[in-house]
Design a protein around this motif. Structure first.
Motif, PDB file in Angstrom:
ATOM      1  N   LEU A 111       0.821  -1.207   0.000  1.00  0.00           N
ATOM      2  CA  LEU A 111       0.000   0.000   0.000  1.00  0.00           C
ATOM      3  C   LEU A 111       0.859   1.263   0.000  1.00  0.00           C
ATOM      4  CD1 LEU A 111      -2.802   1.266   0.124  1.00  0.00           C
ATOM      5  CD2 LEU A 111      -2.676   1.146   2.617  1.00  0.00           C
ATOM      6  N   ILE A 112       1.881   1.288   0.845  1.00  0.00           N
ATOM      7  CA  ILE A 112       2.732   2.480   0.927  1.00  0.00           C
ATOM      8  C   ILE A 112       3.525   2.658  -0.359  1.00  0.00           C
ATOM      9  CG2 ILE A 112       4.719   3.477   2.134  1.00  0.00           C
ATOM     10  CD1 ILE A 112       3.482   2.089   4.696  1.00  0.00           C
ATOM     11  N   GLY A 113       4.052   1.556  -0.900  1.00  0.00           N
ATOM     12  CA  GLY A 113       4.743   1.624  -2.188  1.00  0.00           C
ATOM     13  C   GLY A 113       3.814   2.064  -3.297  1.00  0.00           C
ATOM     14  N   GLY A 114       2.594   1.522  -3.290  1.00  0.00           N
ATOM     15  CA  GLY A 114       1.616   1.902  -4.312  1.00  0.00           C
ATOM     16  C   GLY A 114       1.249   3.370  -4.243  1.00  0.00           C
ATOM     17  N   LEU A 115       1.063   3.889  -3.029  1.00  0.00           N
ATOM     18  CA  LEU A 115       0.717   5.300  -2.875  1.00  0.00           C
ATOM     19  C   LEU A 115       1.854   6.190  -3.366  1.00  0.00           C
ATOM     20  CD1 LEU A 115      -1.283   7.420  -1.888  1.00  0.00           C
ATOM     21  CD2 LEU A 115      -0.338   7.170   0.415  1.00  0.00           C
ATOM     22  N   ALA A 116       3.084   5.843  -2.996  1.00  0.00           N
ATOM     23  CA  ALA A 116       4.241   6.636  -3.433  1.00  0.00           C
ATOM     24  C   ALA A 116       4.379   6.595  -4.957  1.00  0.00           C
ATOM     25  CB  ALA A 116       5.508   6.109  -2.773  1.00  0.00           C
ATOM     26  N   GLY A 117       4.210   5.422  -5.547  1.00  0.00           N
ATOM     27  CA  GLY A 117       4.331   5.291  -6.997  1.00  0.00           C
ATOM     28  C   GLY A 117       3.292   6.102  -7.742  1.00  0.00           C
ATOM     29  N   ALA A 118       2.050   6.083  -7.248  1.00  0.00           N
ATOM     30  CA  ALA A 118       0.983   6.832  -7.905  1.00  0.00           C
ATOM     31  C   ALA A 118       1.197   8.344  -7.764  1.00  0.00           C
ATOM     32  CB  ALA A 118      -0.366   6.429  -7.315  1.00  0.00           C
ATOM     33  N   VAL A 119       1.655   8.779  -6.581  1.00  0.00           N
ATOM     34  CA  VAL A 119       1.931  10.211  -6.374  1.00  0.00           C
ATOM     35  C   VAL A 119       3.034  10.680  -7.321  1.00  0.00           C
ATOM     36  CG1 VAL A 119       2.916  11.883  -4.748  1.00  0.00           C
ATOM     37  CG2 VAL A 119       1.141  10.301  -3.975  1.00  0.00           C
ATOM     38  N   ILE A 120       4.099   9.906  -7.443  1.00  0.00           N
ATOM     39  CA  ILE A 120       5.208  10.270  -8.328  1.00  0.00           C
ATOM     40  C   ILE A 120       4.747  10.312  -9.779  1.00  0.00           C
ATOM     41  CG2 ILE A 120       7.437   9.482  -9.243  1.00  0.00           C
ATOM     42  CD1 ILE A 120       7.954   8.328  -6.381  1.00  0.00           C
ATOM     43  N   ALA A 121       3.931   9.337 -10.191  1.00  0.00           N
ATOM     44  CA  ALA A 121       3.426   9.310 -11.570  1.00  0.00           C
ATOM     45  C   ALA A 121       2.558  10.517 -11.862  1.00  0.00           C
ATOM     46  CB  ALA A 121       2.639   8.022 -11.813  1.00  0.00           C
ATOM     47  N   ILE A 306      10.914 -15.625   1.494  1.00  0.00           N
ATOM     48  CA  ILE A 306      10.053 -14.614   2.124  1.00  0.00           C
ATOM     49  C   ILE A 306      10.741 -13.256   2.127  1.00  0.00           C
ATOM     50  CG2 ILE A 306       8.996 -13.914   4.314  1.00  0.00           C
ATOM     51  CD1 ILE A 306       8.567 -16.931   4.876  1.00  0.00           C
ATOM     52  N   VAL A 307      12.028 -13.236   2.483  1.00  0.00           N
ATOM     53  CA  VAL A 307      12.775 -11.975   2.545  1.00  0.00           C
ATOM     54  C   VAL A 307      12.849 -11.321   1.166  1.00  0.00           C
ATOM     55  CG1 VAL A 307      15.058 -10.964   2.952  1.00  0.00           C
ATOM     56  CG2 VAL A 307      14.100 -12.587   4.598  1.00  0.00           C
ATOM     57  N   ILE A 308      13.046 -12.140   0.119  1.00  0.00           N
ATOM     58  CA  ILE A 308      13.081 -11.593  -1.242  1.00  0.00           C
ATOM     59  C   ILE A 308      11.760 -10.906  -1.574  1.00  0.00           C
ATOM     60  CG2 ILE A 308      13.132 -12.230  -3.693  1.00  0.00           C
ATOM     61  CD1 ILE A 308      15.207 -14.377  -2.913  1.00  0.00           C
ATOM     62  N   SER A 309      10.651 -11.524  -1.167  1.00  0.00           N
ATOM     63  CA  SER A 309       9.341 -10.909  -1.428  1.00  0.00           C
ATOM     64  C   SER A 309       9.213  -9.581  -0.687  1.00  0.00           C
ATOM     65  CB  SER A 309       8.204 -11.853  -1.030  1.00  0.00           C
ATOM     66  OG  SER A 309       7.992 -11.868   0.364  1.00  0.00           O
ATOM     67  N   TRP A 310       9.813  -9.492   0.500  1.00  0.00           N
ATOM     68  CA  TRP A 310       9.799  -8.225   1.240  1.00  0.00           C
ATOM     69  C   TRP A 310      10.531  -7.139   0.471  1.00  0.00           C
ATOM     70  CZ3 TRP A 310      11.680 -10.027   6.760  1.00  0.00           C
ATOM     71  CH2 TRP A 310      10.728 -10.891   7.318  1.00  0.00           C
ATOM     72  N   ILE A 311      11.715  -7.510  -0.044  1.00  0.00           N
ATOM     73  CA  ILE A 311      12.571  -6.524  -0.712  1.00  0.00           C
ATOM     74  C   ILE A 311      11.927  -5.985  -1.981  1.00  0.00           C
ATOM     75  CG2 ILE A 311      14.787  -6.213  -1.894  1.00  0.00           C
ATOM     76  CD1 ILE A 311      15.947  -8.286   0.093  1.00  0.00           C
ATOM     77  N   ILE A 312      11.259  -6.863  -2.725  1.00  0.00           N
ATOM     78  CA  ILE A 312      10.736  -6.447  -4.027  1.00  0.00           C
ATOM     79  C   ILE A 312       9.347  -5.836  -3.965  1.00  0.00           C
ATOM     80  CG2 ILE A 312      12.148  -8.168  -5.216  1.00  0.00           C
ATOM     81  CD1 ILE A 312       9.646  -9.877  -5.552  1.00  0.00           C
ATOM     82  N   THR A 313       8.652  -5.977  -2.818  1.00  0.00           N
ATOM     83  CA  THR A 313       7.249  -5.540  -2.758  1.00  0.00           C
ATOM     84  C   THR A 313       7.085  -4.044  -3.015  1.00  0.00           C
ATOM     85  OG1 THR A 313       6.469  -7.343  -1.359  1.00  0.00           O
ATOM     86  CG2 THR A 313       5.245  -5.279  -1.228  1.00  0.00           C
ATOM     87  N   ILE A 314       7.860  -3.202  -2.325  1.00  0.00           N
ATOM     88  CA  ILE A 314       7.687  -1.756  -2.488  1.00  0.00           C
ATOM     89  C   ILE A 314       7.953  -1.314  -3.930  1.00  0.00           C
ATOM     90  CG2 ILE A 314       8.642   0.507  -1.880  1.00  0.00           C
ATOM     91  CD1 ILE A 314       8.669  -0.332   0.999  1.00  0.00           C
ATOM     92  N   PRO A 315       9.095  -1.674  -4.537  1.00  0.00           N
ATOM     93  CA  PRO A 315       9.314  -1.229  -5.922  1.00  0.00           C
ATOM     94  C   PRO A 315       8.296  -1.790  -6.917  1.00  0.00           C
ATOM     95  CG  PRO A 315      11.087  -2.695  -5.200  1.00  0.00           C
ATOM     96  CD  PRO A 315      10.304  -2.336  -3.986  1.00  0.00           C
ATOM     97  N   ILE A 316       7.868  -3.048  -6.729  1.00  0.00           N
ATOM     98  CA  ILE A 316       6.871  -3.611  -7.651  1.00  0.00           C
ATOM     99  C   ILE A 316       5.539  -2.890  -7.488  1.00  0.00           C
ATOM    100  CG2 ILE A 316       5.438  -5.642  -8.099  1.00  0.00           C
ATOM    101  CD1 ILE A 316       7.890  -7.357  -7.787  1.00  0.00           C
ATOM    102  N   ALA A 317       5.117  -2.657  -6.242  1.00  0.00           N
ATOM    103  CA  ALA A 317       3.859  -1.943  -6.004  1.00  0.00           C
ATOM    104  C   ALA A 317       3.929  -0.517  -6.545  1.00  0.00           C
ATOM    105  CB  ALA A 317       3.532  -1.934  -4.511  1.00  0.00           C
ATOM    106  N   MET A 318       5.086   0.129  -6.381  1.00  0.00           N
ATOM    107  CA  MET A 318       5.268   1.478  -6.933  1.00  0.00           C
ATOM    108  C   MET A 318       5.099   1.455  -8.452  1.00  0.00           C
ATOM    109  SD  MET A 318       8.482   3.030  -4.737  1.00  0.00           S
ATOM    110  CE  MET A 318       8.413   4.648  -5.553  1.00  0.00           C
ATOM    111  N   GLY A 319       5.755   0.494  -9.098  1.00  0.00           N
ATOM    112  CA  GLY A 319       5.674   0.407 -10.554  1.00  0.00           C
ATOM    113  C   GLY A 319       4.270   0.101 -11.042  1.00  0.00           C
ATOM    114  N   LEU A 320       3.611  -0.858 -10.399  1.00  0.00           N
ATOM    115  CA  LEU A 320       2.235  -1.207 -10.782  1.00  0.00           C
ATOM    116  C   LEU A 320       1.307  -0.003 -10.666  1.00  0.00           C
ATOM    117  CD1 LEU A 320       1.694  -4.713  -9.099  1.00  0.00           C
ATOM    118  CD2 LEU A 320       1.539  -4.207 -11.544  1.00  0.00           C
TER     119      LEU A 320
END
Length: 333
Positions: A111-121, A306-320
């Motif tokens: 959610l936080i990554g998604g919000l940041a990505g949408a604001v930047i876009a 699990i840790v890999i999913s943590w690392i990639i979640t914010i950038p993937i959510a931002m991009g989506l």
């Protein structure tokens, strides 16, 4: 019908859908250990978790205000409601993908990554509140390490205290204790995670000019709490299986220590108005407990996944969310 009203209906629907998904995606973490050790029957555990999540969601609003105002100032965004829609869609898509594969990723990160990505876009990097966003990221990063340390310490202390105890009596006693810690953990999950949907709805209300403050309206609290509880009632069996069986073989004393440690971290974060990833905190506490029990018995390959999913979640959510916002902009704005 007024366009703002229609857009706000879409925002509320998506925010509650996110909370519903969060309910069966993240709440599974809170009851996984108690189910895996048979301290609670699955149906009883889910009902208890749903009730405690509902109560927890109504108890606090500090995290909602942090979500609503720390990433960006909703009053300064030209298309705040559309930004929220894009953020929610990006987070929902990623949550469903990770749920499908049984990976306990973070709804908070999404959610936080998604919000940041949408604001930047929408408005560029300058629209991001760098200080507030950085503080949120710090909390998300450091809380798992704290949970690991607390889980390890609690398990180490319990091992010392009960080293010569009767295994049968210990299992019986700690299964009873797990009922209490699972209930507390479900409550703390509601105090932190349900507020994220409250915060995003309030963000949209301010962006739309419907209200000029970040106080969470009562109808938003009730709606988010209900959506979280309903989602919890559905269950999250894939996540429960991962958390309860695929990290290490959990015994009642381990589940008790992991639940107590993670609940303490989550509740402390709620009290200081910090949104944390309940998934990361619970998993890290479980890893700490497993390490204290016997380091070699922890299935570190699953932990690494699990840790890999943590690392990639914010950038993937931002991009989506950024891509989704651009699609919305192209079609509607």
């Amino acid at each position: 019908m007024d366009t703002t009203f229609v857009v706000m209906i879409a925002v509320v629907f998506l925010a509650l859908a996110f909370d519903f998904i969060n309910g069966f995606h993240d709440t599974a973490n809170a009851i996984a250990t108690s189910v895996s050790t048979r301290a609670l029957k699955p149906r009883v555990a889910i009902i208890m978790a749903a009730v405690m999540n509902f109560v927890g969601a109504l108890s606090f609003t500090g995290v909602a205000k942090t979500i609503g105002g720390s990433v960006a100032d909703p009053a300064k965004l030209a298309h705040g409601e559309q930004i929220v829609i894009a953020a929610l869609l990006g987070a929902i898509i990623w949550n469903l993908v990770t749920w499908w594969f049984g990976i306990p990723s973070s709804s908070s990160h999404a959610l936080i990554g998604g919000l940041a990505g949408a604001v930047i876009a929408a408005d560029g990097f300058g629209a991001i509140n760098a200080g507030g966003f950085t503080n949120i990221i710090k909390g998300l990063i450091f809380s798992p390490f704290i949970a690991f340390a607390i889980g390890f310490t609690l398990m180490w202390i319990l091992k010392l205290i009960f080293a010569n105890g009767n295994p049968h009596q210990l299992n019986k006693g700690f299964r009873t204790g797990q009922i209490i810690t699972a209930a507390f953990q479900s409550y703390t999950h509601g105090t932190n995670d349900a507020q994220k949907a409250m915060g995003i709805i309030t963000f949209a209300l301010v962006a739309a000019g419907i209200q000029d403050h970040l106080e969470v309206p009562l109808w938003v609290k009730l709606s988010a709490a209900t959506a979280m509880a309903l989602g919890t009632s559905v269950g999250g069996w894939k996540i429960i299986k991962t958390m309860g069986t695929k990290i290490f073989k959990i015994e009642p004393i381990n589940g008790f220590a992991a639940d107590l440690g993670s609940a303490a971290v989550i509740f402390t974060a709620t009290l200081i108005h910090f949104p944390v990833s309940t998934t990361h905190v619970i998993t890290s506490s479980l890893l700490g407990v497993g390490s204290a029990k016997r380091f070699a018995n922890v299935k570190w390959s699953m932990a690494g996944r699990i840790v890999i999913s943590w690392i990639i979640t914010i950038p993937i959510a931002m991009g989506l969310s950024a891509v989704i916002y651009k699609i919305i902009e192209w079609i509607f704005l």
